[in-house]
Design a protein around this motif. Structure first.
Motif, PDB file in Angstrom:
ATOM      1  N   ASP A  22     -38.936 -38.887 -24.727  1.00  0.00           N
ATOM      2  CA  ASP A  22     -38.317 -38.865 -23.403  1.00  0.00           C
ATOM      3  C   ASP A  22     -37.744 -37.482 -23.099  1.00  0.00           C
ATOM      4  O   ASP A  22     -36.729 -37.082 -23.667  1.00  0.00           O
ATOM      5  N   LEU A  23     -38.395 -36.765 -22.214  1.00  0.00           N
ATOM      6  CA  LEU A  23     -37.958 -35.415 -21.853  1.00  0.00           C
ATOM      7  C   LEU A  23     -36.789 -35.418 -20.875  1.00  0.00           C
ATOM      8  O   LEU A  23     -36.227 -34.362 -20.584  1.00  0.00           O
ATOM      9  N   SER A  24     -36.391 -36.602 -20.391  1.00  0.00           N
ATOM     10  CA  SER A  24     -35.296 -36.663 -19.427  1.00  0.00           C
ATOM     11  C   SER A  24     -33.920 -36.650 -20.097  1.00  0.00           C
ATOM     12  O   SER A  24     -32.906 -36.585 -19.404  1.00  0.00           O
ATOM     13  N   VAL A  25     -33.881 -36.729 -21.425  1.00  0.00           N
ATOM     14  CA  VAL A  25     -32.604 -36.682 -22.143  1.00  0.00           C
ATOM     15  C   VAL A  25     -32.589 -35.468 -23.075  1.00  0.00           C
ATOM     16  O   VAL A  25     -33.646 -34.987 -23.494  1.00  0.00           O
ATOM     17  N   SER A  26     -31.400 -35.019 -23.386  1.00  0.00           N
ATOM     18  CA  SER A  26     -31.243 -33.898 -24.315  1.00  0.00           C
ATOM     19  C   SER A  26     -31.559 -34.369 -25.734  1.00  0.00           C
ATOM     20  O   SER A  26     -31.153 -35.459 -26.142  1.00  0.00           O
ATOM     21  N   HIS A  27     -32.306 -33.548 -26.463  1.00  0.00           N
ATOM     22  CA  HIS A  27     -32.647 -33.877 -27.852  1.00  0.00           C
ATOM     23  C   HIS A  27     -32.038 -32.847 -28.795  1.00  0.00           C
ATOM     24  O   HIS A  27     -31.831 -31.690 -28.418  1.00  0.00           O
ATOM     25  N   HIS A 119     -30.844 -39.933 -28.216  1.00  0.00           N
ATOM     26  CA  HIS A 119     -31.962 -40.564 -28.920  1.00  0.00           C
ATOM     27  C   HIS A 119     -31.989 -40.223 -30.407  1.00  0.00           C
ATOM     28  O   HIS A 119     -32.891 -40.646 -31.114  1.00  0.00           O
TER      29      HIS A 119
END
Length: 123
Positions: A22-27, A119
């Motif tokens: 999911d690129l919409s959250v910071s990893h 995540h």
């Protein structure tokens, strides 16, 4: 499946479909590649011990790729589908309050409103 049912199910006896990154959250940033070959084998062995051996061929490859790509094994496939946040302690299906408190603290650490990288469980 609601939250209580999902928690009571525990580790599923089937292999859930892989989830997209999911690129919409910071990893979390990629960790340095500091593990030896033997340490990486041990990391994979430790991660796989929770799952039925019939899933090992798929999961070993997937977890090895995560380890290579991110520097850690996050098991993204098993990210819950329910909304992640710390619920009231009475909502956790646990045999004791201490177990419910641990689940509550972990979910608080994965709450997108709280966690920098929701995540990846980073404690």
């Amino acid at each position: 499946m609601n939250f209580r049912e999902a928690v009571l199910e525990g580790i599923p006896d089937y292999l859930p479909q892989a989830k997209e990154y999911d690129l919409s959250v910071s990893h979390a940033p990629k960790r340095k590649d500091i593990l030896t070959k033997e340490q990486k084998k041990l990391a994979l062995k430790n991660a796989l011990r929770y799952f039925d051996k019939k899933f090992h061929p798929v999961l070993a490859k997937e977890f090895a790729e995560e380890l290579e790509k991110y520097g850690r094994i996050y098991m993204y496939r098993f990210r819950p589908d329910y909304k992640m946040y710390a619920r009231s302690i009475d909502e956790y299906p646990a045999k004791c309050r201490q177990a419910a408190a641990i689940m509550l603290m972990i979910q608080n650490n994965l709450d997108p409103a709280v966690a920098q990288h929701p995540h990846e469980l980073i404690t």
